[in-house]
Design an enzyme around this catalytic site. Structure first.
Site, short mmCIF file in Angstrom:
data_model
loop_
_atom_site.label_atom_id
_atom_site.label_comp_id
_atom_site.label_asym_id
_atom_site.label_seq_id
_atom_site.Cartn_x
_atom_site.Cartn_y
_atom_site.Cartn_z
N CYS A 73 -57.79 3.55 -30.98
CA CYS A 73 -59.23 5.12 -30.37
C CYS A 73 -59.01 6.03 -31.21
CB CYS A 73 -58.64 5.34 -29.34
SG CYS A 73 -60.29 6.40 -28.18
N HIS A 158 -65.95 -4.31 -33.94
CA HIS A 158 -67.41 -3.36 -34.04
C HIS A 158 -68.11 -4.49 -34.23
CE1 HIS A 158 -65.31 0.13 -32.73
NE2 HIS A 158 -64.34 0.07 -33.94
N GLU A 207 -69.75 1.89 -26.53
CA GLU A 207 -68.55 1.71 -26.42
C GLU A 207 -68.56 0.34 -24.93
OE1 GLU A 207 -65.31 4.05 -26.76
OE2 GLU A 207 -66.57 5.63 -27.58
N CYS A 216 -68.02 8.24 -31.43
CA CYS A 216 -67.10 6.68 -31.02
C CYS A 216 -66.16 6.45 -32.25
CB CYS A 216 -67.16 5.62 -30.30
SG CYS A 216 -65.87 4.22 -31.20
N GLY A 219 -65.75 3.52 -33.96
CA GLY A 219 -67.20 2.96 -34.14
C GLY A 219 -68.10 4.03 -35.37
N1 LIG Z 1 -64.47 1.74 -26.81
C1 LIG Z 1 -63.59 1.19 -27.87
C2 LIG Z 1 -61.78 1.92 -27.15
C3 LIG Z 1 -62.44 3.23 -27.46
C4 LIG Z 1 -63.06 4.16 -28.90
C5 LIG Z 1 -62.76 5.46 -28.62
N2 LIG Z 1 -63.62 6.25 -28.58
C6 LIG Z 1 -62.85 5.73 -30.51
O1 LIG Z 1 -62.78 6.67 -30.88
O2 LIG Z 1 -62.28 5.10 -30.96
C7 LIG Z 1 -62.90 -0.52 -27.56
O3 LIG Z 1 -62.42 -1.13 -25.67
O4 LIG Z 1 -62.33 -0.86 -28.61
#
Ligand SMILES: N[C@@H](CCC[C@H](N)C(=O)O)C(=O)O
Length: 360
Positions: A73, A158, A207, A216, A219
């Site tokens: 994250c 991703h 997400e 994100c 992301g």
């Molecule tokens: N939803 C993501 C984990 C969280 C990512 C985050 N918000 C970021 O800033 O990188 C997952 O399920 O991999």
């Protein structure tokens, strides 16, 4: 339980220190706490644990709003660095941490944190993504058409979709279809990227486990990595990434195996304390509401598909009703206040709890 509410470009977090206090969590409790109407509300929960590795300062774990545990994250890393600094848990400028993804170095300068995110990995198996060979472009077929994308792991998966305009992109329509696509056995995050110039992009992210968020970090890193690999963005140069919540600066050499760096802000909102009785109540009301939603959805289905009514009535309806009844009764039970010790014991003894490392 003491906690902090934080955000990084509007991607928000509940941060819990389990080094100095006993914490009892499981997926349902996390989902309930993440509920923006009945709980505290957040995209991810960060759980700080004592270091697993003697050469590092901390370990932390990451949970999505749906209760799933994940390995990476980016925005959370920056909030984590600010949290341990503001709480006086460290006075280092370079903080060495591990997550379930391995080691990371977080360099803090006031409210800005530079994160060494490690090397982007394009090997399908590592994402994981079902494909025979690593390619620059893949076609993913969904109910909303074929999407041309690039796939990368930044420690988490991703699937980057390039669009002409992020403002009009169907993020909430296509996002969940790709998140749950059968080619991603562990689901995926879906960054939608608009190329403004070779050094500037706009990104919106659907997400995994949280829906569309304001930003994100991983992301945006995935989008830059894919953009450089596809020849659309410039390597070895800071790339400005505009998200709904603000800007990040991301840089990568474009050389496979070399790390990518992300720099951006983190913000502290407030600290709070929530007792075990309140957690029980939030959890019970959240579960009752979920059951209510399922029941309404089942009724709507039955109304729109009259020929299936008889089958539904014989099979799923009694199950739904009994779940709803069970959850409604736990909601009522939760209203009966227990002593804090009893409430804590109830939370502590939930068989679904994760094991949490703690010094407390
Ligand atoms: N939803 C993501 C984990 C969280 C990512 C985050 N918000 C970021 O800033 O990188 C997952 O399920 O991999």
């Amino acid at each position: 339980m003491h906690f902090a509410k934080m955000h990084a470009l509007g991607n928000d977090f509940m941060v819990i220190d389990s080094v100095t206090q006993k914490v009892f969590l499981n997926p349902k409790t996390i989902q309930a706490l993440a509920d923006r109407h009945r709980g505290i509300g957040f995209d991810q929960l960060l759980l700080i644990e004592p270091p697993y590795d003697p050469d590092t300062d901390f370990h932390y774990r990451i949970f999505n709003a749906d209760g799933s545990e994940v390995n990476q994250c980016g925005n959370g890393a920056r909030c984590f660095a600010l949290y341990v600094t503001l709480q006086g848990l460290t006075n280092k400028n370079d903080i060495y941490v591990t997550t379930n993804n391995g080691r990371m170095i977080l360099s803090i300068n006031h409210n800005t944190v530079k994160v060494n995110m490690g090397a982007p990995n394009f090997t399908p198996k590592k994402v994981p993504f079902k494909a025979n060979t690593p390619e620059h472009f893949y076609m993913i077929t969904t109910a909303k058409g074929v999407q041309l994308c690039g796939v990368v792991s930044m420690g988490n998966p991703h699937c980057v979709v390039t669009v002409d305009n992020v403002n009009t992109a169907d993020v909430t329509g296509i996002g969940p279809l790709i998140e749950n696509h059968e080619r991603f056995p562990e689901r995926t995050n879906v960054p939608f990227m608009e190329i403004v110039s070779p050094t500037e992009i706009k990104v919106r992210v659907w997400e995994r486990g949280a829906g569309e968020t304001q930003a994100c970090g991983s992301g945006c890193c995935g989008a830059v990595a894919v953009g450089i690999r596809q020849g659309k963005l410039k390597p070895n140069t800071p790339i400005t990434v505009h998200t709904l919540g603000g800007d990040l600066e991301i840089q990568w050499s474009g050389v496979e195996g070399e790390p990518l760096f992300m720099t951006g802000p983190a913000s502290f909102v407030y600290t709070g304390k929530i007792n075990s009785n309140t957690i029980r109540q939030i959890r019970a009301l959240h579960l009752a509401q979920l059951a209510r939603k399922q029941e309404l959805a089942a009724q709507a289905n039955a109304a729109s598909a009259p020929t299936q009514t008889a089958t539904n009535a014989q099979t799923s309806a009694p199950v739904q009703n009994s779940t709803a009844a069970h959850n409604a009764s736990s909601a009522n039970n939760a209203n009966a206040t227990l002593s804090e010790e009893q409430a804590q014991a109830e939370l502590e003894n939930d068989p679904e709890n994760f094991t949490i490392r703690s010094n407390a």
